[in-house]
Design a protein around this motif. Structure first.
Motif, PDB file in Angstrom:
ATOM      1  N   UNK A 139       0.728  -1.205   0.024  1.00 40.03           N
ATOM      2  CA  UNK A 139      -0.124  -0.052   0.011  1.00 40.03           C
ATOM      3  C   UNK A 139       0.902   1.250   0.127  1.00 40.03           C
ATOM      4  N   UNK A 140       0.173   2.356   0.003  1.00 45.01           N
ATOM      5  CA  UNK A 140       0.913   3.681  -0.041  1.00 45.01           C
ATOM      6  C   UNK A 140       0.121   4.722   0.747  1.00 45.01           C
ATOM      7  N   UNK A 141       0.753   5.812   0.964  1.00 45.37           N
ATOM      8  CA  UNK A 141       0.085   7.037   1.518  1.00 45.37           C
ATOM      9  C   UNK A 141       0.092   7.811   0.563  1.00 45.37           C
ATOM     10  N   UNK A 142      -1.063   8.445   0.124  1.00 43.84           N
ATOM     11  CA  UNK A 142      -1.091   9.377  -1.166  1.00 43.84           C
ATOM     12  C   UNK A 142      -1.146  10.756  -0.735  1.00 43.84           C
ATOM     13  N   UNK A 143      -1.176  11.149   0.471  1.00 45.97           N
ATOM     14  CA  UNK A 143      -1.477  12.561   0.970  1.00 45.97           C
ATOM     15  C   UNK A 143      -0.137  12.833   1.793  1.00 45.97           C
ATOM     16  N   UNK A 144       0.741  13.872   1.527  1.00 45.80           N
ATOM     17  CA  UNK A 144       1.568  14.065   2.415  1.00 45.80           C
ATOM     18  C   UNK A 144       2.378  15.436   2.011  1.00 45.80           C
ATOM     19  N   UNK A 145       3.012  16.023   3.151  1.00 49.48           N
ATOM     20  CA  UNK A 145       3.821  17.347   2.804  1.00 49.48           C
ATOM     21  C   UNK A 145       5.250  17.081   3.076  1.00 49.48           C
ATOM     22  N   UNK A 146       6.110  17.774   2.729  1.00 44.49           N
ATOM     23  CA  UNK A 146       7.457  17.593   2.878  1.00 44.49           C
ATOM     24  C   UNK A 146       8.275  18.813   2.790  1.00 44.49           C
ATOM     25  N   UNK A 147       9.407  18.843   3.517  1.00 42.94           N
ATOM     26  CA  UNK A 147      10.501  19.650   3.501  1.00 42.94           C
ATOM     27  C   UNK A 147      11.728  18.962   3.309  1.00 42.94           C
ATOM     28  N   UNK A 148      12.681  19.263   2.383  1.00 46.79           N
ATOM     29  CA  UNK A 148      13.901  18.639   2.396  1.00 46.79           C
ATOM     30  C   UNK A 148      14.975  19.517   2.161  1.00 46.79           C
ATOM     31  N   UNK A 149      15.947  19.382   2.554  1.00 44.71           N
ATOM     32  CA  UNK A 149      17.354  20.230   2.258  1.00 44.71           C
ATOM     33  C   UNK A 149      18.626  19.209   2.064  1.00 44.71           C
ATOM     34  N   UNK A 150      19.065  19.377   0.533  1.00 49.92           N
ATOM     35  CA  UNK A 150      20.196  18.395   0.277  1.00 49.92           C
ATOM     36  C   UNK A 150      21.480  19.467   0.209  1.00 49.92           C
ATOM     37  N   UNK A 151      22.368  18.778   0.880  1.00 43.06           N
ATOM     38  CA  UNK A 151      23.710  19.506   0.712  1.00 43.06           C
ATOM     39  C   UNK A 151      24.725  18.693   0.008  1.00 43.06           C
ATOM     40  N   UNK A 152      24.945  19.344  -0.904  1.00 35.10           N
ATOM     41  CA  UNK A 152      25.896  18.454  -1.832  1.00 35.10           C
ATOM     42  C   UNK A 152      27.417  18.542  -1.707  1.00 35.10           C
ATOM     43  N   UNK A 153      27.754  19.552  -0.794  1.00 36.21           N
ATOM     44  CA  UNK A 153      29.118  19.507  -0.193  1.00 36.21           C
ATOM     45  C   UNK A 153      29.206  18.718   0.959  1.00 36.21           C
ATOM     46  N   UNK A 154      28.449  18.759   1.810  1.00 36.59           N
ATOM     47  CA  UNK A 154      28.358  18.300   3.019  1.00 36.59           C
ATOM     48  C   UNK A 154      27.287  17.276   3.453  1.00 36.59           C
ATOM     49  N   UNK A 155      27.000  16.107   2.862  1.00 37.95           N
ATOM     50  CA  UNK A 155      25.649  15.311   2.756  1.00 37.95           C
ATOM     51  C   UNK A 155      25.527  15.305   4.310  1.00 37.95           C
ATOM     52  N   UNK A 156      26.085  15.231   5.232  1.00 38.31           N
ATOM     53  CA  UNK A 156      25.872  15.012   6.790  1.00 38.31           C
ATOM     54  C   UNK A 156      24.877  16.307   7.194  1.00 38.31           C
ATOM     55  N   UNK A 157      24.878  17.319   6.504  1.00 40.02           N
ATOM     56  CA  UNK A 157      23.885  18.614   6.817  1.00 40.02           C
ATOM     57  C   UNK A 157      22.789  18.391   6.166  1.00 40.02           C
ATOM     58  N   UNK A 158      22.577  17.333   5.426  1.00 36.47           N
ATOM     59  CA  UNK A 158      21.079  17.211   4.836  1.00 36.47           C
ATOM     60  C   UNK A 158      20.187  16.852   5.701  1.00 36.47           C
ATOM     61  N   UNK A 159      18.804  17.094   5.475  1.00 40.55           N
ATOM     62  CA  UNK A 159      17.705  16.826   6.270  1.00 40.55           C
ATOM     63  C   UNK A 159      16.382  16.841   5.732  1.00 40.55           C
ATOM     64  N   UNK A 160      15.531  16.114   6.193  1.00 37.62           N
ATOM     65  CA  UNK A 160      14.337  15.888   5.653  1.00 37.62           C
ATOM     66  C   UNK A 160      13.301  15.518   6.626  1.00 37.62           C
ATOM     67  N   UNK A 161      11.938  16.065   6.308  1.00 32.14           N
ATOM     68  CA  UNK A 161      10.874  15.980   7.278  1.00 32.14           C
ATOM     69  C   UNK A 161       9.663  15.730   6.404  1.00 32.14           C
TER      70      UNK A 161
END
Length: 219
Positions: free
Chosen positions: A68-90
């Protein structure tokens, strides 16, 4: 609604550059980025729901798998191409949007035996740490909240690549998986089979097939 900023719009540059063409070589190794052009991808992104899937699979009656899947969601993402450890997601998911393709089963999942969507309308994942573990592979630690119970989980993320699509939007792709024990989040319902074992496995595999589009902070 996008959670990352009060106002966010898709970013569509005027024309692609060499660093924005399809990328297939390894992105990051255990010691950091192996492709310096990925530094250009640093910034804010949002999940393109039309081309993404946040799903799950669970063994049913020992011999079949329900997906199955969840079809409704909200997101915020930050991708750090220099330092992936600083990337984050919600990601915040609507529990009323669960879809297994069977209406009666969906209603059961949304009921008190499982998600109790009337009382707990949202599930939430928020990352707490990210580290590379191999070429194009990361481990994202985070906290998963279901039915007001928050517990740590680890996602294994695979970087798929980045591209400028025909409409001029920058896209990146990731696949993520983790397996949880649903009883640890209060999803306790089960029936026992006459042959032994449970009708529904306690182990649930979560799958994140993510296509994200770059956004512009503040619109």
């Amino acid at each position: 609604m996008n959670l990352f900023t009060r106002a966010a719009s898709l970013r569509r540059p005027a024309s692609p550059t060499a660093s924005q063409l399809p990328h297939e070589s390894p992105a990051f190794g255990p010691d950091g980025p192996s492709d310096p052009t990925l530094a250009t991808l640093t910034g804010e992104w949002m999940i393109d729901a039309a081309h993404s899937r946040i799903g799950f699979s669970v063994r049913h009656a020992l011999v079949t798998t329900v997906r199955g899947a969840f079809t409704e969601y909200q997101s915020r993402l930050y991708f750090d191409g220099r330092d992936p450890a600083r990337s984050r997601a919600e990601i915040v998911l609507s529990t009323t949007s669960v879809d297994t393709g069977v209406e009666q089963r969906d209603a059961h999942l949304m009921g008190r035996d499982f998600l109790d969507a009337a009382t707990y309308p949202r599930m939430r994942f928020v990352s707490t740490a990210v580290r590379p573990v191999g070429n194009d592979v990361y481990r994202m630690a985070g906290e998963l909240t279901i039915k007001s119970i928050t517990r740590p989980v680890d996602l294994e993320l695979t970087y798929i690549g980045h591209v400028m699509d025909p409409f001029g939007y920058e896209r990146v792709g990731f696949d993520g998986t983790t397996t949880i024990n649903r009883s640890e989040w209060g999803l306790m319902y089960n029936q026992r089979l006459a042959e032994g074992g449970a009708m529904v496995s306690e182990k649930v595999r979560l799958q994140f097939d993510i296509a994200a589009i770059r956004t512009i902070p503040g619109g």
